[in-house]
Enzyme design. Structure first.
Site, mmCIF file in Angstrom:
data_model
loop_
_atom_site.group_PDB
_atom_site.id
_atom_site.type_symbol
_atom_site.label_atom_id
_atom_site.label_comp_id
_atom_site.label_asym_id
_atom_site.label_seq_id
_atom_site.Cartn_x
_atom_site.Cartn_y
_atom_site.Cartn_z
ATOM 1 N N HIS A 163 0.828 -1.205 0.000
ATOM 2 C CA HIS A 163 0.000 0.000 0.000
ATOM 3 C C HIS A 163 0.864 1.257 0.000
ATOM 4 O O HIS A 163 0.609 2.217 -0.749
ATOM 5 C CB HIS A 163 -0.902 0.027 1.239
ATOM 6 C CG HIS A 163 -2.187 -0.722 1.078
ATOM 7 N ND1 HIS A 163 -2.250 -2.095 1.117
ATOM 8 C CD2 HIS A 163 -3.467 -0.291 0.887
ATOM 9 C CE1 HIS A 163 -3.507 -2.478 0.951
ATOM 10 N NE2 HIS A 163 -4.268 -1.401 0.813
ATOM 11 N N HIS A 214 0.770 -2.788 9.466
ATOM 12 C CA HIS A 214 2.209 -2.683 9.212
ATOM 13 C C HIS A 214 2.885 -1.933 10.349
ATOM 14 O O HIS A 214 2.236 -1.196 11.103
ATOM 15 C CB HIS A 214 2.481 -1.945 7.890
ATOM 16 C CG HIS A 214 2.123 -2.729 6.670
ATOM 17 N ND1 HIS A 214 2.901 -3.763 6.204
ATOM 18 C CD2 HIS A 214 1.061 -2.642 5.827
ATOM 19 C CE1 HIS A 214 2.337 -4.272 5.113
ATOM 20 N NE2 HIS A 214 1.212 -3.616 4.873
#
Length: 573
Positions: A163, A214
């Site tokens: 992303h 993350h």
């Protein structure tokens, strides 16, 4: 309620009735070790030495940063931000780009579209490449909660963040194109678009941290990779386009060869990770775009300005009705292609693969069942996380309209990588506890000697108060203790496991090793019972995905523009 805690239940692999064979199930069982047979050296056994060494260098940092990411998430959590970041995360997904990139080509922005395809496809491919090479887990949950509208994302490894790579590459390249346009774009509009680009990238990157998907290392390295890919496109994109669009047939053939080689050398992961599937999809996109643009530039329908293969488009001349009809028809054609080709290939490719396999020409990969081990593939097999089938579009729209109802907040391991990481942390806690207990026993003996209490069967009077308290039998840390310790970063399981009176007389390294082994197997069964079992994956899926996405890209840059010419939606018409 705004906060929903999901604990994933174990999902069974398709039974023999669905697969029409038991061989595929046996293969999956052989790939996925049974409980009690997994080892704490799982990655050491599965990875080449140089990949394992690189992983061991990075894993301590991921473990170190997890409590800080958890504190950040805890400090910022709110229902509003949960909805915002879970929705905006969709703007960095493969699905979003696969739907909206073709529109750039149909509206005449071929140069911008090609540039974005290059940075996005290479970003998805190389982040997947690195993920499967290093097999680094996402920050552990708990202490983090994972907020997502797409649970399948959690099944991938965490380093680096795809992303973040996509968002930064799009923002950097978009700003570059705006500044390259110079006076052609209204200054106020240019400034507004730049601010939007920076805000988009910042929102996606911060959202990966907020959503617990993350850690800092993942998003920083992902952002750097995205910036580098955009820089390469800015510096050499024009020269590459000139080579591809004005060159001979060797140009698209060379791209095809390079992509196939990269697919072949894509690393084998230690766990069943879907990163390879996404890499394959965007490898097909690159092949389709380059081949389609090369041929479309020679059809006589394309413009040569600003770059060859530009689809003719002028809104004033075409009109809004035709422009909107182009987009609607183009998107429908792409989805129709996918709906027809995917099931057809999954049905007719296996016999061909069996012939190829009998000749010894297969290129097998882990976690993919070979064609000789099954007779047919179940219908409605969900094999695609990039472009959803038409039947799922209404549910996607509903999830965007009602984000609070459709987002999930998951706590606990969701993938095999999560489970192995939880086991590794618990084993480390157990070792630390043994070490603490050994130091306590040694301190007790030293204290007894100094007090001339060598032959005494009672503890010396000068024994420290904390030892007197902890010298009672204490159970080993449980799974709940581990989760509590991870959920509260300031708390550590460093309470020593003091032996009972009987254990103190017979405690030996062999006994402790046997007890640790039994405890580890128990923890392993508990943790892996929470992880979704991988579905059966078939060898033909790789070629199927490559063909389907090559076709989608070709339709975007050549097939649909030619269709517009024949149905009266072209500018010349």
């Amino acid at each position: 309620m705004d906060f929903v805690v999901e604990r994933k239940e174990s999902l069974p692999v398709q039974d023999a009735g669905e697969q029409d064979t038991t061989a595929a199930i046996e293969t999956i069982k052989a790939i996925k070790p049974d409980a009690g047979l997994r080892s704490l050296d799982h990655y050491k056994n599965k990875l080449p030495p140089w990949r394992y060494a690189a992983r061991q260098k990075l894993i301590p940092f991921i473990r170190w940063e997890t409590p800080y990411v958890a504190r950040l998430q805890k400090a910022l959590r709110s229902p509003l931000l949960d909805s915002y970041f879970s929705i905006t995360a969709n703007l960095g997904t493969h699905t979003f780009f696969m739907i909206f990139l073709p529109i750039l080509f149909w509206c005449g922005y071929t140069e911008l579209g090609r540039g974005l395809v290059h940075v996005l496809a290479s970003g998805v491919f190389f982040t997947g490449f690195v993920k499967d090479m290093l097999c680094l887990p996402r920050p552990l949950s708990p202490p983090l909660s994972r907020i997502s509208m797409s649970p399948s994302v959690s099944l991938e490894y965490g380093f680096p963040s795809t992303h973040s790579t996509n968002a930064v590459s799009v923002a950097v390249y978009g700003v570059f194109m705006l500044r390259a346009a110079g006076s052609e774009v209204n200054p106020a509009l240019s400034t507004t678009l730049e601010i939007l680009a920076y805000s988009y990238a910042t929102s996606i990157v911060l959202g990966r941290l907020y959503c617990g998907m993350h850690g800092f290392l993942d998003v920083v390295v992902g952002a750097i990779l995205g910036a580098l890919l955009s820089l390469l496109q800015c510096l050499y994109g024009e020269a590459f386009d000139d080579f591809m669009l004005r060159g001979s047939t060797l140009a698209p053939l060379s791209v095809l060869l390079i992509v196939l080689v990269l697919v072949r050398i894509h690393p084998e992961p230690a766990d069943d990770c879907p990163c390879f599937d996404d890499s394959i999809a965007f490898a097909g996109v690159i092949i389709g775009v380059e081949a389609g643009n090369w041929h479309y530039a020679r059809t006589g329908y394309a413009w040569d300005f600003p770059v060859p293969a530009t689809v003719p488009f002028e809104l004033d001349a075409l009109g809004w009705p035709k422009a909107v009809a182009r987009i609607i028809i183009g998107v429908v054609v792409i989805f129709a292609w996918r709906e027809v080709m995917k099931p057809g290939l999954l049905r007719y490719l296996p016999p061909l693969f069996r012939v190829v396999e009998s000749a010894g020409l297969t290129l097998p990969r882990k976690f993919f069942v070979q064609a000789s081990m099954y007779t047919k593939i179940p219908k409605n097999l969900k094999t695609d996380n990039v472009l959803p089938p038409i039947s799922e579009i209404p549910s996607l729209i509903t999830s965007l309209r009602h984000p609070r109802k459709n987002r999930s907040v998951s706590v606990g391991p969701q993938s095999e990588a999560d489970a192995y990481e939880a086991l590794a942390i618990q084993d480390r806690r157990r070792r630390e506890s043994h070490s603490s207990a050994s130091r306590m026993r040694q301190t007790t003996r030293d204290q007894a000697k100094s007090d001339n209490a060598y032959f005494s069967k009672t503890f010396p009077s000068k024994m420290p108060q904390e030892l007197q308290i902890t010298a009672l039998p204490t159970p080993a840390p449980s799974q709940v203790d581990l989760h509590k310790a991870l959920a509260l970063p300031d708390v550590f399981l460093d309470e020593p496991m003091t032996p009972s009176t009987l254990a103190s007389t017979v405690d030996t390294p062999a006994r402790r090793l046997s007890e640790d082994r039994r405890q580890y197997e128990k923890d392993e069964r508990e943790i892996f019972s929470l992880v979704e079992k991988p579905r059966v994956r078939y060898d033909v899926e790789v070629i199927t995905k490559l063909i389907v996405y090559t076709g989608i890209a070709w339709l975007a840059v050549e097939g649909n523009p030619l269709l517009f010419e024949y149905i009266g939606l072209a500018l010349s018409t």
